[in-house]
Design a protein around this motif. Structure first.
Motif, PDB file in Angstrom:
ATOM      1  N   LYS A  56     118.393  57.099  53.990  1.00 10.81           N
ATOM      2  CA  LYS A  56     119.027  56.125  53.172  1.00 10.81           C
ATOM      3  C   LYS A  56     118.775  54.603  54.043  1.00 10.81           C
ATOM      4  CE  LYS A  56     122.692  58.904  51.672  1.00 10.81           C
ATOM      5  NZ  LYS A  56     124.101  59.538  51.650  1.00 10.81           N
ATOM      6  N   PHE A  57     118.269  54.816  55.107  1.00 14.95           N
ATOM      7  CA  PHE A  57     118.085  53.364  55.878  1.00 14.95           C
ATOM      8  C   PHE A  57     117.348  52.792  55.293  1.00 14.95           C
ATOM      9  CE2 PHE A  57     116.042  51.169  59.266  1.00 14.95           C
ATOM     10  CZ  PHE A  57     116.825  50.281  59.861  1.00 14.95           C
ATOM     11  N   ASN A  58     117.338  51.420  55.315  1.00 11.09           N
ATOM     12  CA  ASN A  58     116.513  50.419  54.633  1.00 11.09           C
ATOM     13  C   ASN A  58     115.265  49.965  55.507  1.00 11.09           C
ATOM     14  OD1 ASN A  58     115.504  47.988  53.181  1.00 11.09           O
ATOM     15  ND2 ASN A  58     117.479  46.862  52.934  1.00 11.09           N
ATOM     16  N   VAL A  62     112.778  45.916  57.498  1.00 10.17           N
ATOM     17  CA  VAL A  62     111.925  45.883  58.828  1.00 10.17           C
ATOM     18  C   VAL A  62     110.289  45.909  58.689  1.00 10.17           C
ATOM     19  CG1 VAL A  62     113.829  46.443  60.232  1.00 10.17           C
ATOM     20  CG2 VAL A  62     112.325  48.031  59.589  1.00 10.17           C
ATOM     21  N   GLY A  63     110.074  45.851  57.468  1.00 10.16           N
ATOM     22  CA  GLY A  63     108.515  45.816  56.941  1.00 10.16           C
ATOM     23  C   GLY A  63     108.007  47.415  56.958  1.00 10.16           C
ATOM     24  N   ILE A  64     108.907  48.319  56.873  1.00  9.29           N
ATOM     25  CA  ILE A  64     108.160  49.538  56.855  1.00  9.29           C
ATOM     26  C   ILE A  64     108.362  49.902  55.357  1.00  9.29           C
ATOM     27  CG2 ILE A  64     108.389  51.960  57.374  1.00  9.29           C
ATOM     28  CD1 ILE A  64     107.614  50.340  59.600  1.00  9.29           C
ATOM     29  N   LYS A  65     107.273  50.207  54.735  1.00 11.49           N
ATOM     30  CA  LYS A  65     107.432  50.553  53.091  1.00 11.49           C
ATOM     31  C   LYS A  65     107.480  52.133  53.017  1.00 11.49           C
ATOM     32  CE  LYS A  65     104.641  46.690  51.638  1.00 11.49           C
ATOM     33  NZ  LYS A  65     103.391  46.274  50.730  1.00 11.49           N
ATOM     34  N   LYS A  66     108.601  52.628  52.937  1.00  9.86           N
ATOM     35  CA  LYS A  66     108.832  53.898  52.810  1.00  9.86           C
ATOM     36  C   LYS A  66     108.430  54.786  51.712  1.00  9.86           C
ATOM     37  CE  LYS A  66     113.615  54.428  51.386  1.00  9.86           C
ATOM     38  NZ  LYS A  66     114.919  54.957  51.735  1.00  9.86           N
ATOM     39  N   ARG A  67     107.989  54.065  50.826  1.00  9.15           N
ATOM     40  CA  ARG A  67     107.282  54.739  49.629  1.00  9.15           C
ATOM     41  C   ARG A  67     105.804  55.071  49.525  1.00  9.15           C
ATOM     42  NH1 ARG A  67     110.829  52.444  44.401  1.00  9.15           N
ATOM     43  NH2 ARG A  67     112.907  53.227  45.007  1.00  9.15           N
ATOM     44  N   LYS A  76      93.469  51.724  61.534  1.00 10.84           N
ATOM     45  CA  LYS A  76      93.372  53.147  61.310  1.00 10.84           C
ATOM     46  C   LYS A  76      94.614  53.640  60.597  1.00 10.84           C
ATOM     47  CE  LYS A  76      92.429  57.739  63.900  1.00 10.84           C
ATOM     48  NZ  LYS A  76      92.276  58.407  64.956  1.00 10.84           N
ATOM     49  N   LEU A  77      94.394  54.664  59.662  1.00  5.44           N
ATOM     50  CA  LEU A  77      95.434  55.021  58.675  1.00  5.44           C
ATOM     51  C   LEU A  77      96.284  56.489  59.431  1.00  5.44           C
ATOM     52  CD1 LEU A  77      94.179  54.807  55.096  1.00  5.44           C
ATOM     53  CD2 LEU A  77      95.551  53.324  56.483  1.00  5.44           C
ATOM     54  N   TYR A  78      97.578  56.076  59.353  1.00  6.76           N
ATOM     55  CA  TYR A  78      98.178  57.322  59.905  1.00  6.76           C
ATOM     56  C   TYR A  78      99.522  57.577  58.870  1.00  6.76           C
ATOM     57  CZ  TYR A  78      96.174  55.982  64.507  1.00  6.76           C
ATOM     58  OH  TYR A  78      95.596  55.495  65.450  1.00  6.76           O
ATOM     59  N   PRO A  79      99.677  58.967  59.098  1.00  4.35           N
ATOM     60  CA  PRO A  79     100.876  59.305  58.078  1.00  4.35           C
ATOM     61  C   PRO A  79     102.231  58.341  58.219  1.00  4.35           C
ATOM     62  CG  PRO A  79     100.569  60.932  59.710  1.00  4.35           C
ATOM     63  CD  PRO A  79      99.417  59.850  59.796  1.00  4.35           C
ATOM     64  N   ASN A  80     102.690  57.909  57.340  1.00  2.99           N
ATOM     65  CA  ASN A  80     104.025  57.134  57.359  1.00  2.99           C
ATOM     66  C   ASN A  80     105.248  58.129  57.322  1.00  2.99           C
ATOM     67  OD1 ASN A  80     105.787  54.940  57.362  1.00  2.99           O
ATOM     68  ND2 ASN A  80     105.727  54.755  54.968  1.00  2.99           N
ATOM     69  N   ILE A  81     106.007  58.203  58.683  1.00  5.56           N
ATOM     70  CA  ILE A  81     106.655  59.281  58.723  1.00  5.56           C
ATOM     71  C   ILE A  81     107.955  59.033  57.894  1.00  5.56           C
ATOM     72  CG2 ILE A  81     107.986  58.177  60.821  1.00  5.56           C
ATOM     73  CD1 ILE A  81     107.611  61.024  62.176  1.00  5.56           C
ATOM     74  N   SER A  82     108.319  57.628  57.690  1.00  7.04           N
ATOM     75  CA  SER A  82     109.735  57.558  56.793  1.00  7.04           C
ATOM     76  C   SER A  82     109.397  57.874  55.431  1.00  7.04           C
ATOM     77  CB  SER A  82     110.081  56.141  56.668  1.00  7.04           C
ATOM     78  OG  SER A  82     108.891  55.191  56.210  1.00  7.04           O
ATOM     79  N   PHE A  83     107.945  58.185  55.136  1.00 10.03           N
ATOM     80  CA  PHE A  83     107.724  58.458  53.774  1.00 10.03           C
ATOM     81  C   PHE A  83     107.938  60.244  53.526  1.00 10.03           C
ATOM     82  CE2 PHE A  83     104.792  60.925  51.141  1.00 10.03           C
ATOM     83  CZ  PHE A  83     104.993  60.374  49.878  1.00 10.03           C
ATOM     84  N   SER A 263      98.693  52.794  51.056  1.00 11.27           N
ATOM     85  CA  SER A 263      98.758  52.641  52.420  1.00 11.27           C
ATOM     86  C   SER A 263      99.481  51.038  52.470  1.00 11.27           C
ATOM     87  CB  SER A 263      97.590  52.789  53.276  1.00 11.27           C
ATOM     88  OG  SER A 263      96.586  51.800  52.727  1.00 11.27           O
ATOM     89  N   PHE A 264      99.950  50.729  53.609  1.00 12.88           N
ATOM     90  CA  PHE A 264     100.260  49.302  53.987  1.00 12.88           C
ATOM     91  C   PHE A 264     100.078  48.787  55.507  1.00 12.88           C
ATOM     92  CE2 PHE A 264     103.923  51.883  55.150  1.00 12.88           C
ATOM     93  CZ  PHE A 264     104.511  51.128  56.194  1.00 12.88           C
ATOM     94  N   ASP A 265     100.079  47.821  55.742  1.00 14.64           N
ATOM     95  CA  ASP A 265      99.670  47.159  57.314  1.00 14.64           C
ATOM     96  C   ASP A 265     101.190  47.491  58.135  1.00 14.64           C
ATOM     97  OD1 ASP A 265      97.333  46.891  56.456  1.00 14.64           O
ATOM     98  OD2 ASP A 265      97.163  44.783  56.013  1.00 14.64           O
ATOM     99  N   PHE A 266     101.044  47.595  59.149  1.00  8.08           N
ATOM    100  CA  PHE A 266     102.271  47.747  60.223  1.00  8.08           C
ATOM    101  C   PHE A 266     102.691  46.336  60.410  1.00  8.08           C
ATOM    102  CE2 PHE A 266     104.091  48.082  64.440  1.00  8.08           C
ATOM    103  CZ  PHE A 266     104.818  49.336  64.193  1.00  8.08           C
ATOM    104  N   PRO A 267     103.940  46.114  60.440  1.00 11.94           N
ATOM    105  CA  PRO A 267     104.404  44.986  60.392  1.00 11.94           C
ATOM    106  C   PRO A 267     104.040  44.135  61.782  1.00 11.94           C
ATOM    107  CG  PRO A 267     106.009  46.476  60.144  1.00 11.94           C
ATOM    108  CD  PRO A 267     104.688  47.195  59.983  1.00 11.94           C
ATOM    109  N   GLU A 268     103.860  42.650  61.847  1.00 12.35           N
ATOM    110  CA  GLU A 268     103.110  42.142  62.931  1.00 12.35           C
ATOM    111  C   GLU A 268     104.285  41.867  63.972  1.00 12.35           C
ATOM    112  OE1 GLU A 268     101.060  37.683  63.719  1.00 12.35           O
ATOM    113  OE2 GLU A 268     101.620  38.320  61.649  1.00 12.35           O
ATOM    114  N   ILE A 269     103.869  42.064  65.210  1.00 12.42           N
ATOM    115  CA  ILE A 269     104.925  41.799  66.159  1.00 12.42           C
ATOM    116  C   ILE A 269     104.627  40.417  66.786  1.00 12.42           C
ATOM    117  CG2 ILE A 269     105.621  42.392  68.553  1.00 12.42           C
ATOM    118  CD1 ILE A 269     106.306  44.459  66.825  1.00 12.42           C
ATOM    119  N   LYS A 270     105.720  39.728  66.693  1.00 14.26           N
ATOM    120  CA  LYS A 270     105.517  38.352  67.193  1.00 14.26           C
ATOM    121  C   LYS A 270     106.322  38.039  68.433  1.00 14.26           C
ATOM    122  CE  LYS A 270     105.553  36.584  62.288  1.00 14.26           C
ATOM    123  NZ  LYS A 270     106.277  35.609  61.538  1.00 14.26           N
TER     124      LYS A 270
END
Length: 270
Positions: A56-58, A62-67, A76-83, A263-270
């Protein structure tokens, strides 16, 4: 506590990690009880206390597209664990793992190091039966956060992400080569002392699956705290732990015929 000893001088607490590992290795060699489950069922069992909150977490905040099924990290592509914590379609393989009553929240503040160099556990609120090695993997994730990221955050969190491939190779048994810079030497020694040795193929899979779950859980804790407190350190720590969890998770979910829309890009770390 072990945390206090590590903060003073990590060598004083280093022996505890080796003894902990040996303790769980001895348990493994004496256990008859095994559970035959699918990879997904084992994973769910580890996270049973928090799976609803994680689902249920949003993550989007934080830039993670769980869908999206996959995440692009450095090209490189990795499985998105929140999906996959929402998805029922995992690999259908099933295998035996040893289940055992664990402490359940084994971190460096829940281990008391005695003058005799022995140790005791405290705080058994989350004690339950699950994969034997989950305690060790949760402890490893704690060390990564409190020992490595705490040091690197004084410099640049981006430098921590460059170390992820070394961590993946080390815990997967693919390599023992690690960065030798002074400020991380203690971290590598602790991790090497804590990784179980001479595991069967099934036990090795269970160890890595447990580590994926532990990293996801600690990532959730950090990102949840970020949403409550808007402290950038929580965000950076949470995203690092999430990225590491996804990269380890490729042992269980392999990208095939992936469309860009998945797929989507990992959130940028600033």
């Amino acid at each position: 506590t072990l945390q206090e000893n590590l903060e003073k001088e990590y060598q004083t607490g280093l022996a505890v990690f080796a003894e902990l590992r040996k303790m769980y290795e001895r348990k493994l060699n004496t256990l008859d009880c095994v559970k035959f489950k699918t990879t997904r069922e084992h994973f769910w069992h580890i996270l049973e206390l928090k799976i609803d909150e994680i689902q249920k977490f949003n993550w989007q905040k934080v830039g993670i597209k769980k869908r999206s099924r996959f995440i692009n990290i450095d090209g490189k592509l990795y499985p998105n664990i929140s999906f996959y914590v929402q998805e029922k379609k995992w690999n259908n393989d099933a295998f035996n793992l040893h289940y055992y009553p664990i402490q359940g929240d084994l971190n460096t503040e829940n281990i008391i190091q005695l003058p005799s160099k022995k140790f005791v556990f405290i705080d058994f609120e989350k004690t339950r039966e699950t994969i034997l090695f989950y305690d060790l993997t949760f402890l490893i994730s704690c060390v990564m956060q409190n020992f490595m990221l705490a040091k690197l955050s004084k410099k640049n969190h981006k430098s921590a992400f460059k170390i992820i491939p070394q961590i993946v190779d080390l815990v997967s048994g693919l390599s023992t080569k690690t960065e030798s810079t002074f400020h991380l030497n203690g971290f590598w020694e602790i991790i090497k002392e804590t990784i179980p040795q001479n595991l069967s193929q099934n036990s090795q899979k269970g160890f890595l699956l447990s580590l994926c779950a532990a990293l996801l859980l600690r990532s959730f804790y950090e990102l949840r705290d970020y949403q409550k407190k808007t402290d950038a350190e929580h965000l950076k720590n949470g995203l690092f732990l999430y990225a590491l969890s996804c990269q380890l998770f490729q042992h269980f979910i392999t990208p095939k015929n992936v469309r860009i829309s998945e797929s989507f890009d990992f959130p940028e770390i600033k």
